[in-house]
Design a protein around this motif. Sequence first.
Motif, PDB file in Angstrom:
ATOM      1  N   ARG A 135      -6.827  64.711 -90.401  1.00 50.64           N
ATOM      2  CA  ARG A 135      -7.031  64.831 -88.960  1.00 50.64           C
ATOM      3  C   ARG A 135      -7.282  63.455 -88.359  1.00 50.64           C
ATOM      4  N   SER A 136      -6.478  63.116 -87.336  1.00 50.90           N
ATOM      5  CA  SER A 136      -6.672  61.854 -86.632  1.00 50.90           C
ATOM      6  C   SER A 136      -7.875  61.954 -85.718  1.00 50.90           C
ATOM      7  N   ALA A 137      -8.503  60.833 -85.459  1.00 50.32           N
ATOM      8  CA  ALA A 137      -9.641  60.804 -84.537  1.00 50.32           C
ATOM      9  C   ALA A 137      -9.212  60.743 -83.083  1.00 50.32           C
ATOM     10  N   ASN A 171       3.211  62.643 -90.270  1.00 49.43           N
ATOM     11  CA  ASN A 171       2.988  62.087 -91.615  1.00 49.43           C
ATOM     12  C   ASN A 171       1.705  62.631 -92.247  1.00 49.43           C
ATOM     13  N   ASP A 172       1.580  63.955 -92.220  1.00 50.81           N
ATOM     14  CA  ASP A 172       0.466  64.677 -92.849  1.00 50.81           C
ATOM     15  C   ASP A 172      -0.882  64.455 -92.178  1.00 50.81           C
ATOM     16  N   THR A 173      -0.886  63.864 -90.990  1.00 48.28           N
ATOM     17  CA  THR A 173      -2.121  63.680 -90.233  1.00 48.28           C
ATOM     18  C   THR A 173      -2.004  64.435 -88.910  1.00 48.28           C
ATOM     19  N   VAL A 174      -3.026  65.218 -88.588  1.00 50.23           N
ATOM     20  CA  VAL A 174      -3.019  65.943 -87.316  1.00 50.23           C
ATOM     21  C   VAL A 174      -3.158  64.930 -86.190  1.00 50.23           C
ATOM     22  N   GLY A 232      -0.785  52.192 -87.457  1.00 48.27           N
ATOM     23  CA  GLY A 232      -0.701  52.431 -88.884  1.00 48.27           C
ATOM     24  C   GLY A 232      -0.256  53.822 -89.261  1.00 48.27           C
ATOM     25  N   LEU A 233      -0.217  54.756 -88.288  1.00 50.65           N
ATOM     26  CA  LEU A 233       0.192  56.118 -88.632  1.00 50.65           C
ATOM     27  C   LEU A 233       1.703  56.223 -88.789  1.00 50.65           C
TER      28      LEU A 233
END
Length: 696
Positions: free
Chosen positions: A4-6, A89-92, A112-113
């Motif tokens: 999960r992204s901030a 890329n697997d990050t919400v 960087g995502l």
Amino acid sequence: MIRRSAVLPAFILTVLLAGAALPARAQPRILLDRMVHLRLGPIPEWTSFPVETDGASWSLSFEAKTPPVDATLRFRQQDVKQSWQIVLNDTVLSALRVDENDLVAYLPVPAGLLRAGANTLSVVQIDDVADDIRIGEFMLLDRDVHAALSEAHVALRVTDADTGAPLPARITILNADGALQTVDAAASPLLAVRPGIVYTGNGEATFGVPAGRYTVYAGRGFEYGVDSVTIDLSRGKRAAHTLSIRREVPTPGYVSSDTHVHTWSFSRHGDATLEERLVTLAGEGIELPVATDHNQFVDYRVAAAGLGLDAYFTPVTGNEVTTPVGHVNIFPAPDYAAVPPYRVSDWRALYDGVFATPGIRVAVLNHGRDVHNDFRPFDPGRHLALVGANVDGWAFEANAMEVVNSSAQQTDVMQLFTDWFGLLNRGYSVTPIGSSDSHDVGRHFVGQGRTYVRVDDADAGRIDVDAAMDSFVRGRVLVSLGLLTEITVNDRYGPGDLAPASDQVSVSVRVLGPGWTRAETVDLYANGRLISTARIADGDRAGVKWAGSWTLPRFAQDVYLVAIARGPGVRRLYWPIARPYLPAGPVWMPQVIGATGAVRIDSDGDGRWSSAYAIARNLMAETGGELRALFDAAAPYDEAVAAQLASLLDDAGRFPGDATLDAYIRQAPPALQAGFDAYSAARRAAHDTPAREPGR
């Protein structure tokens, strides 16, 4: 594994409108140039969606040679009701905004995502609840959200067309495709901003948008017209426009009230902060708002004065008493009032606590057909709507009920009116209420459903609250969702009044509304039975859309009259009518509606009003229940009395199934037959429907 992204959702990002030179930029990278249709489950949520979909989720792979340090993902979404996520890329990256409206959103992509080389973008649902959505038109922009949304700027002023004075207003911004366009606006206590929507508390707003073509609308709720302008904006351009709106719906002697208003600040769901709520109330022209956050009393007065908005409305302190056996809005409350007990298991305990609270005069049963905590107050297995009776023996002690809730629409817009009619026929004194139940700034907005209360409207900031409460209790109200219907009996008596007996009953009705709503029919009901209908030929006009009258013969019994006008629902995004909260099926036709309160008529001339239930009970007492005498005495009465008689005979164990009784019913006048048949059908439906129990 999904991380999960901030990054916060795009709608709560606040950015400043800096005047710095715009940097050079590359062309946006189009990742998907169409919309995809997603759904979890085999059955369409609405008939407007096809059976076939593009899947339960969606993914796209793309290459990025040199990922930018600052990047923004731009996309379009439609009809999002449940929880969905965008995954990069697997990050919400973010949850989709829960909003059924057609809107364009912008999400920041953290540094960087994005990867050099292969990347994957996905949309997935996280609730196991069927939800049709459309999403697409994905673009990857090589700059941050602020830069993407500040290519051009608009300075807008909204004024009263008659006086030139600035007005609080709702501003709606649509892009060239007709979707709500996210904008970039500086933080301001007098602005409430969501995708495509800017509420202004002082009539002024400045915001940034990407270069392009836009249509901008200004309005101020139901009573005002709408003005618009189409703007072509090139990169670096600043445009200034004034939109002028005129009051189109006259409401002398009435104030607009929304009795069901929430904030995120106190209820902790939805998205409207206290300050934003006050701006939206002014922007929608609500003059008597009632604060009803869950299980707490909230007073808007200090905050409204601090924002300089207290001239536009008079706040009332209230509370949505949220219990396992239904939700009840109560008001007005003094500053020292304690919250009544809300962990109760029956209506007796609920209303004992409500009316033991100092100052409380109005108790509104909210959204009686909706399920909360697996309990529905007017569940068909618990409540016989036709006769207003609870099969568990629970007494209805609220003195008002929502017949229109614009955030919790019913598939059948007349269902709650039918429930109300049944309560009136049972002898309950119940005021009809229109409200918004708004927790949001833009999705389900405040004041769309509203109640007009008969009270001095000379100064919106100093409304006589005691006088307004008198009108609420007496039923001196009109209910509005895009239309307003007025009724006068015998040239003098209106909702909440008791008209004396007369040889003929003259009924005058007017239907009003702004030019952007249409009225098609107006119906007249007596004791809940439709007795007359008129078609409205010129229902698009602003102001008075129809005026007419009926002359009726003297009724054989005391009755109440109600007039209800209807027309097609508004779909335009400056005032869209939301789909039902808990639909009965996939088919729904939105409608605007305007209803009067009940005018009671003392047809028997005894100086008081007798309900259908009171009449039926007297007939039973006078005849001792002997069938021949009972049916002879009941012959002049209407279907409502017959249905109540059937209910009383049922309570006595004599209906249905008594062959002698059946014979009398078949020989009775048509109105009596119809009432008994209607009760029999309602009784069967109740027995065939298991009632939901709290917490089950």
